[in-house]
Design a protein around this motif. Structure first.
Motif, PDB file in Angstrom:
ATOM      1  N   TRP A  42      -7.982 -29.883  53.757  1.00 55.42           N
ATOM      2  CA  TRP A  42      -8.483 -29.111  54.895  1.00 55.42           C
ATOM      3  C   TRP A  42      -8.591 -29.947  56.166  1.00 55.42           C
ATOM      4  N   ALA A  43      -8.729 -31.252  56.012  1.00 51.46           N
ATOM      5  CA  ALA A  43      -8.646 -32.121  57.196  1.00 51.46           C
ATOM      6  C   ALA A  43      -7.254 -32.014  57.805  1.00 51.46           C
ATOM      7  N   CYS A  46      -6.923 -28.345  59.393  1.00 57.96           N
ATOM      8  CA  CYS A  46      -7.678 -28.210  60.652  1.00 57.96           C
ATOM      9  C   CYS A  46      -7.010 -28.987  61.784  1.00 57.96           C
ATOM     10  N   ALA A  47      -6.640 -30.229  61.501  1.00 56.50           N
ATOM     11  CA  ALA A  47      -5.976 -31.025  62.528  1.00 56.50           C
ATOM     12  C   ALA A  47      -4.628 -30.425  62.880  1.00 56.50           C
ATOM     13  N   LYS A 194     -11.771 -37.705  58.703  1.00 54.82           N
ATOM     14  CA  LYS A 194     -10.421 -37.458  58.207  1.00 54.82           C
ATOM     15  C   LYS A 194      -9.639 -36.554  59.154  1.00 54.82           C
ATOM     16  N   THR A 195     -10.297 -35.530  59.677  1.00 54.23           N
ATOM     17  CA  THR A 195      -9.639 -34.655  60.647  1.00 54.23           C
ATOM     18  C   THR A 195      -9.260 -35.445  61.896  1.00 54.23           C
ATOM     19  N   PHE A 384      -5.372 -37.049  53.087  1.00 54.08           N
ATOM     20  CA  PHE A 384      -5.323 -36.925  54.533  1.00 54.08           C
ATOM     21  C   PHE A 384      -4.405 -37.965  55.159  1.00 54.08           C
ATOM     22  N   ARG A 421     -10.291 -35.671  69.077  1.00 51.98           N
ATOM     23  CA  ARG A 421     -10.402 -36.789  68.134  1.00 51.98           C
ATOM     24  C   ARG A 421     -11.665 -37.596  68.402  1.00 51.98           C
ATOM     25  N   PHE A 424     -14.656 -35.762  67.003  1.00 53.01           N
ATOM     26  CA  PHE A 424     -14.709 -35.841  65.545  1.00 53.01           C
ATOM     27  C   PHE A 424     -15.238 -37.200  65.094  1.00 53.01           C
TER      28      PHE A 424
END
Length: 483
Positions: A42-43, A46-47, A194-195, A384, A421, A424
């Motif tokens: 999911w990271a 999402c990214a 991670k994202t 990731f 970034r 995050f």
């Protein structure tokens, strides 16, 4: 870094980090289920969504006849349409509210973007989206406070970046009044970082990384593994640090590229959050010292700016600190320092992969048990990192093949993804602070061994990097890179 607080433990019983044995793995979920519910995946999703939207906005909003104007040798400025809707607090001197001037809408835009994106991800993953939405405004406000403190003119002059303040804000709360339980659903340290790292992949472009050719590769890719392995062996054989995972995370943090490498490596060796916090804390502290002291040494010794830049890029942990330190020496040093650091950043994924293989094959292997298969290595590998590499390759291709590719990609990064970034990472540092209690850290500092490990490893790193930079930039490839 362990994710036990967010995802089910993949083992029937927990692993003792001080023992070289591992419990029998429980039944694995299918790849499809893992891709739908796993935090690492999911990271990437999402990214990926953020990057697609950010690039699409720049592509649709690009100036007419961009390619033709560039072919004619004209300078064309490309600005992301999202720039005014994604921002962080700015600089201020006396009145903190000045930092919000012109940035209020952008800060709100970042808040809504992350809140909606992560709430959706939590819901699909089977987590509490409502719990996240209730707690996230406070965690975001703490991250905003960190940016606010870092933006004060005097603080900014000393290059005390937001990461340090975010960590301090979280630590003060967790070690005084304690972190409230209702904030836990939004304290997503790994998910945030991670994202952010997958977003960073779009900035690490191959065409830029190879601008300095072989000299930078030798400095970044030869010295780094030598220092990492030497430091790890020094910690185990000489200092005899009990926790192998702490030893590895500190070694990777110091030798590769600071926080990002520490996060990736911690995931590969299942380090505890307290161990990661300790490594990051030492890294941030020494980064502040090195980014001030090293440029002063370079100027005092009359060192060539190219050599000085390469030395900075290969030793200072943080990419932002490298850029700040290099800028004090001039544009030439900045370019060399940033390029060497970005080349070194490629080793994040390589390091995590190698550590994952080593950990499941040797550290956690029972001598009486069968060997670890490839499937176990894949299961433990931080997924990731695949997103980081994929984004680097994808945007490198777009950068080099599209008409006006450099202008479009740069506009996307500067106008949206770099800002996201940063948020995050700031949210991750706040979360680390909120999860860290000094009472839990003190046993790790017993005897001062982690600090000794970092100092000795960084000293080796400084000496070897300076020698390799001199050999590559001033001897072997001196004529090729002469200005």
């Amino acid at each position: 870094m362990s994710s036990d607080s967010q995802d089910p433990d993949p083992y029937a019983s927990p692993v003792d980090p001080d023992q070289a044995t591992v419990s029998v793995p429980a039944e694995r979920t299918s790849l499809w289920v893992d891709m739908r519910t796993g935090e690492d995946w999911w990271a990437i999703w999402c990214a990926g969504i953020l990057l697609i939207v950010a690039f699409a906005a720049v592509w649709v909003g690009q100036p007419a006849e961009l390619a033709g104007n560039l072919e004619a040798g004209e300078t064309v400025e490309v600005v992301s349409p999202l720039k005014s809707f994604l921002a962080k607090p700015g600089s201020w001197t006396e009145n903190p509210l000045d930092s919000l001037s012109g940035n209020g809408v952008g800060i709100l835009g970042v808040f809504l973007t992350i809140a909606i994106l992560f709430a959706g991800a939590m819901q699909i993953r089977g987590k509490s989206a409502i719990g996240f939405l209730k707690a996230f405004p406070i965690v975001f406000a703490l991250a905003g406070l960190a940016y606010l403190l870092a933006g004060q003119s005097v603080v900014k002059a000393y290059n005390l970046e937001y990461a340090l303040w975010a960590l301090l804000v979280g630590l003060i709360i967790s070690n005084t009044v304690g972190t409230p339980a209702f904030l836990r659903p939004a304290i997503l340290t790994e998910f945030f970082i991670k994202t952010g790292l997958v977003l960073l992949g779009a900035e690490v472009l191959m065409s830029r990384l190879l601008a300095l050719g072989l000299p930078g590769i030798f400095v970044a890719w030869v010295v780094t593994p030598v220092v990492l392995v030497s430091t790890y062996l020094f910690g185990q054989k000489v200092l005899k640090i009990p926790s192998k995972s702490l030893n590895m995370v500190v070694s990777a943090d110091m030798s590769v590229c600071g926080v990002s490498a520490a996060i990736a490596t911690a995931g590969a060796c299942k380090a505890k959050k307290e161990e990661l916090s300790l490594a990051i804390g030492m890294s941030l502290s020494f980064t502040v010292i090195m980014m001030v002291v090293m440029p002063a040494i370079i100027r005092a010794t009359g060192m060539d700016p190219i050599l000085g830049g390469a030395w900075l890029g290969g030793t200072i942990d943080s990419t932002g600190a490298v850029a700040a330190a290099g800028a004090t020496l001039g544009d030439e040093a900045l370019q060399v320092a940033a390029t060497v650091k970005m080349i070194q950043n490629i080793l994040i994924g390589v390091t995590a992969f190698c550590v994952a293989i080593y950990w499941v094959t040797y550290v956690e292997r029972d001598a009486n048990a069968p060997g670890v298969g490839v499937s176990e290595i894949w299961y433990r590998f931080p997924k990731f990192v695949l997103g980081f590499v994929a984004m680097s390759i994808l945007f490198s291709v777009l950068y080099s093949t599209l008409a006006g590719g450099p202008e479009l990609i740069n506009a996307m990064i500067k106008g949206s993804t770099k800002t996201m970034r940063g948020w995050f990472f700031c949210l991750a540092f706040v979360s680390i602070g909120l999860e860290t209690n000094f009472k839990q850290l003190l046993p790790q500092l017993k005897g001062g061994k982690p600090l000794i490990l970092y100092i000795c490893g960084q000293s080796l790193n400084l000496c070897l990097t300076l020698f390799m930079a001199w050999l590559m930039f001033k001897v072997v490839f001196a004529e090729a890179i002469a200005p």
